[in-house]
Design an enzyme around this catalytic site. Structure first.
Site, PDB file in Angstrom:
ATOM      1  N   LYS A 208     -27.848  -4.420 -14.071  1.00  0.00           N
ATOM      2  CA  LYS A 208     -27.201  -3.259 -13.464  1.00  0.00           C
ATOM      3  C   LYS A 208     -28.255  -2.459 -12.705  1.00  0.00           C
ATOM      4  O   LYS A 208     -29.325  -2.152 -13.240  1.00  0.00           O
ATOM      5  CB  LYS A 208     -26.578  -2.409 -14.577  1.00  0.00           C
ATOM      6  CG  LYS A 208     -25.740  -1.247 -14.098  1.00  0.00           C
ATOM      7  CD  LYS A 208     -25.122  -0.526 -15.292  1.00  0.00           C
ATOM      8  CE  LYS A 208     -24.290   0.662 -14.864  1.00  0.00           C
ATOM      9  NZ  LYS A 208     -23.740   1.391 -16.028  1.00  0.00           N
TER      10      LYS A 208
ATOM     11  N   HIS B 142     -27.749   0.587 -11.283  1.00  0.00           N
ATOM     12  CA  HIS B 142     -27.459   2.020 -11.237  1.00  0.00           C
ATOM     13  C   HIS B 142     -27.255   2.520 -12.665  1.00  0.00           C
ATOM     14  O   HIS B 142     -27.252   1.732 -13.604  1.00  0.00           O
ATOM     15  CB  HIS B 142     -26.210   2.291 -10.389  1.00  0.00           C
ATOM     16  CG  HIS B 142     -24.979   1.605 -10.901  1.00  0.00           C
ATOM     17  ND1 HIS B 142     -24.714   0.273 -10.667  1.00  0.00           N
ATOM     18  CD2 HIS B 142     -23.936   2.061 -11.653  1.00  0.00           C
ATOM     19  CE1 HIS B 142     -23.574  -0.058 -11.239  1.00  0.00           C
ATOM     20  NE2 HIS B 142     -23.069   1.012 -11.855  1.00  0.00           N
TER      21      HIS B 142
END
Length: 218
Positions: free
Chosen positions: A103, A105
């Site tokens: 991921k 973010h």
């Protein structure tokens, strides 16, 4: 066979986790039966599964404090359910799992849940080991976490198959990485369970024939 092993196999079959037929394992082998933790679909089933993993943890590892790791995707509910079951027995263990894709973010990274600290021991919880492929993938992921040591692996079923050599995949993993691999039951328990009912004769024969070719030396 111990009663809890019989109960576990009965549970796997009734939940659709244990199936018989023609399947292809992650290793590429054509297999006459399949163990798929993804068939667990209800709260009652996942709760019961966690109880069996907790029993095996306490029997093999004791009340030692470790961290549970459930590899995505099927290992995730196993880690959660085992953690809940162990907490109910007085052993509160943290757990974590990985994302298939990092991921970029928010909190970022590939790890979700507890962040293991240097010196902490991890127990991997998986559904099965066929040729050891999935465990080696997990070791690559865990090797990126500084100072973490894998203490053991717990799986549903020891398939009793050869790995890369004539030895079992479980034995190879133990030798390669230096930690034990425990299973709730093994394929020979499944055969014994099936032999209780004459209607299972064909499945018993197919599994035995498969093991003649792919089974590790006992």
């Amino acid at each position: 066979m111990q009663q809890y092993k019989h109960d576990f196999i009965e549970f796997l079959e009734s939940a659709g986790v244990l199936k018989f037929g023609d399947f292809t394992a992650k290793s590429g082998r054509k297999i006459p039966y399949f163990i798929n933790a993804g068939e667990i679909k209800t709260g009652a089933e996942i709760s019961e599964l966690g109880e069996f993993y907790a029993k095996t943890y306490l029997e093999k590892i004791g009340e030692k404090k470790t961290v549970l790791y459930g590899p995505a995707y099927k290992g995730i509910p196993i880690a959660v359910s085992a953690s809940v079951a162990l907490a109910g027995k007085g052993l509160d263990l943290p757990f974590f799992f990985n994302r298939k894709e990092a991921k970029d973010h928010g909190e970022g990274g590939t790890i979700v849940g507890y962040k293991p600290q240097p010196g902490e021991e991890v127990v991997i919880v998986e559904d099965v080991i066929t040729a050891g492929t999935a465990i080696r993938e997990s070791m690559e992921i865990l090797s990126e976490i500084d100072g973490v040591k894998v203490a053991a692996v717990i799986i549903m079923v020891d398939r009793g198959e050869k790995g890369r050599t004539e030895a079992s995949a479980m034995s190879e993993i133990e030798s390669e990485f230096g930690f034990p691999v425990y299973s709730v039951v093994d394929v020979y328990d499944i055969i014994e369970y099936l032999e209780e009912n004459p209607e299972n004769a064909e499945n018993v024969e197919r599994i035995k024939n498969y093991l003649k070719i792919n089974g590790a030396k006992r």
